[in-house]
Design an enzyme around this catalytic site. Structure first.
Site, PDB file in Angstrom:
ATOM      1  N   HIS A 176       4.158   1.809  -8.126  1.00  0.00           N
ATOM      2  CA  HIS A 176       3.151   0.743  -8.011  1.00  0.00           C
ATOM      3  C   HIS A 176       2.147   0.830  -9.163  1.00  0.00           C
ATOM      4  O   HIS A 176       1.764  -0.181  -9.750  1.00  0.00           O
ATOM      5  CB  HIS A 176       2.366   0.885  -6.707  1.00  0.00           C
ATOM      6  N   GLY A 214       8.747  -5.361  -8.699  1.00  0.00           N
ATOM      7  CA  GLY A 214       9.534  -4.241  -9.198  1.00  0.00           C
ATOM      8  C   GLY A 214      11.033  -4.506  -9.143  1.00  0.00           C
ATOM      9  O   GLY A 214      11.536  -5.087  -8.185  1.00  0.00           O
ATOM     10  N   ARG A 274       8.376   5.265   1.382  1.00  0.00           N
ATOM     11  CA  ARG A 274       9.016   5.908   2.541  1.00  0.00           C
ATOM     12  C   ARG A 274       9.628   7.268   2.195  1.00  0.00           C
ATOM     13  O   ARG A 274      10.055   7.976   3.113  1.00  0.00           O
ATOM     14  CB  ARG A 274      10.093   4.991   3.126  1.00  0.00           C
ATOM     15  N   ASP A 277      13.360  -3.310  -6.066  1.00  0.00           N
ATOM     16  CA  ASP A 277      13.825  -4.210  -5.002  1.00  0.00           C
ATOM     17  C   ASP A 277      14.481  -5.409  -5.680  1.00  0.00           C
ATOM     18  O   ASP A 277      13.919  -6.500  -5.741  1.00  0.00           O
ATOM     19  CB  ASP A 277      12.641  -4.620  -4.122  1.00  0.00           C
ATOM     20  N   SER A 337       9.489   5.576  -3.683  1.00  0.00           N
ATOM     21  CA  SER A 337       9.310   4.652  -2.565  1.00  0.00           C
ATOM     22  C   SER A 337       8.260   5.225  -1.622  1.00  0.00           C
ATOM     23  O   SER A 337       8.167   6.451  -1.457  1.00  0.00           O
ATOM     24  CB  SER A 337      10.635   4.474  -1.817  1.00  0.00           C
ATOM     25  N   GLY A 386       0.809  -1.215   0.000  1.00  0.00           N
ATOM     26  CA  GLY A 386       0.000   0.000   0.000  1.00  0.00           C
ATOM     27  C   GLY A 386       0.841   1.263   0.000  1.00  0.00           C
ATOM     28  O   GLY A 386       2.018   1.229  -0.347  1.00  0.00           O
ATOM     29  N   ALA A 387       0.213   2.403   0.382  1.00  0.00           N
ATOM     30  CA  ALA A 387       0.852   3.718   0.249  1.00  0.00           C
ATOM     31  C   ALA A 387       1.367   3.845  -1.192  1.00  0.00           C
ATOM     32  O   ALA A 387       2.532   4.146  -1.443  1.00  0.00           O
ATOM     33  CB  ALA A 387       1.977   3.918   1.261  1.00  0.00           C
TER      34      ALA A 387
END
Ligand code: AMP
Length: 278
Positions: free
Chosen positions: A31, A147, A187, A150, A185, A25-26
């Site tokens: 994404h 992806g 984050r 990563d 990202s 999520g986020a």
């Protein structure tokens, strides 16, 4: 077809055999690109399933599980806009039912020495393998997209799927970046302006090291560029793209695909990035 939001494994039955995009999520444009890719490659009649699940077992004790951003309403809107047929939003109990044995999961052997990221985050890939196995069992896709952002995770999942004998094709999705080069990202929102500026040195280092004549020289370039930004990386290395084994010295003959991979803490965030090398 109107997008369905499903919270139980039973609700997923009619989407089995489709294209799957697991996420925590986020959601950002990285994404979204994976979901659009899933829509593009899905055959007529095949569903596109996105999962949103912040998996507790891949976070270390001192990591940010409770602070991980959760933006479900925006995420659902985003998935709808990218052509998802189903968003799977399970509870922790749905993924890890009591008695299902949330024990230590086997990590596939993709490296000849401990995986870089696992050394920095012990148990991380065991948690990733655990949740992806459960999600694969629940969603039962024919293909799943991960992806390249990563990179090590992508190799671990490929190896795991192969070793488990699952007939699921693992499809890579290219890394999506901000206009200035920072890999997107969930984050990144926690970076201050100053951290963000320093964080740009990761992609800059990865681009600059491409000019080096050997993996050792490339690793030197990575460390120099990061050092100039005041960054002491957890690792900044050039490895075999598939096995992540060191590619330096006599082992490197220039014939195998290599990957430059970097991880570094910048302010409150650990940034990861990688690019093809050589
Ligand atoms: P996460 O929600 O961070 O677990 O990521 C879910 C999926 O999105 C993983 O397969 C990630 O590799 C992928 N992903 C995350 N960031 C990016 C990005 N910037 N570009 C492409 N894929 C990404």
């Amino acid at each position: 077809m109107a997008m369905e939001v499903v919270t139980t494994g039973a609700g997923l039955a009619k989407f089995s055999g489709g294209v799957f995009v697991p996420t925590m999520g986020a959601l950002h444009d990285g994404h979204a690109a994976l979901v659009r890719q899933a829509r593009r490659i899905a055959a007529p009649g095949e569903g596109v399933v996105v999962s949103i699940f912040v998996n507790p077992t891949q976070f270390g004790e001192s990591e940010d599980f409770s602070r991980y951003p959760r933006t479900l309403d925006d995420d659902l809107e985003n998935c709808r806009g990218c052509g998802a047929d189903c968003v799977f939003v399970p509870s922790i109990g749905e993924v890890y039912p009591p008695g299902a044995g949330a024990g230590v999961e086997r990590i596939p052997r993709v490296a000849t020495e401990p995986l870089l990221e696992d050394a920095a985050r012990p148990g991380h890939f065991a948690g990733v393998c655990q949740v992806v196995r459960r999600l694969f069992d629940l969603v039962r896709p024919s293909r799943a997209i991960f992806g390249e952002k990563d990179w090590q995770q992508l190799q671990v999942i490929r190896a795991m799927t192969e070793e488990d004998g699952r007939e699921i094709e693992i499809v890579p999705g290219p890394t999506i970046r901000e206009p200035d080069g920072l890999a997107m990202s969930s984050r990144n929102r926690f970076l201050s302006q100053e951290d963000r500026r320093r964080g740009l040195s990761l992609s800059r280092a990865l681009i600059e090291c491409r000019g080096a004549a050997s993996p050792e020289e490339a690793e030197g370039v990575l460390r120099t560029v990061l050092g100039e930004a005041g960054i002491e990386p957890d690792y900044a290395v050039v490895r075999d793209a598939r096995t992540l084994a060191p590619g330096s010295g006599r082992e490197w003959d220039g014939s195998r695909p290599m990957r430059a991979v970097v991880a570094a803490r910048v302010g409150p965030v650990r940034l990861l990035d990688n690019m093809a090398w050589g």
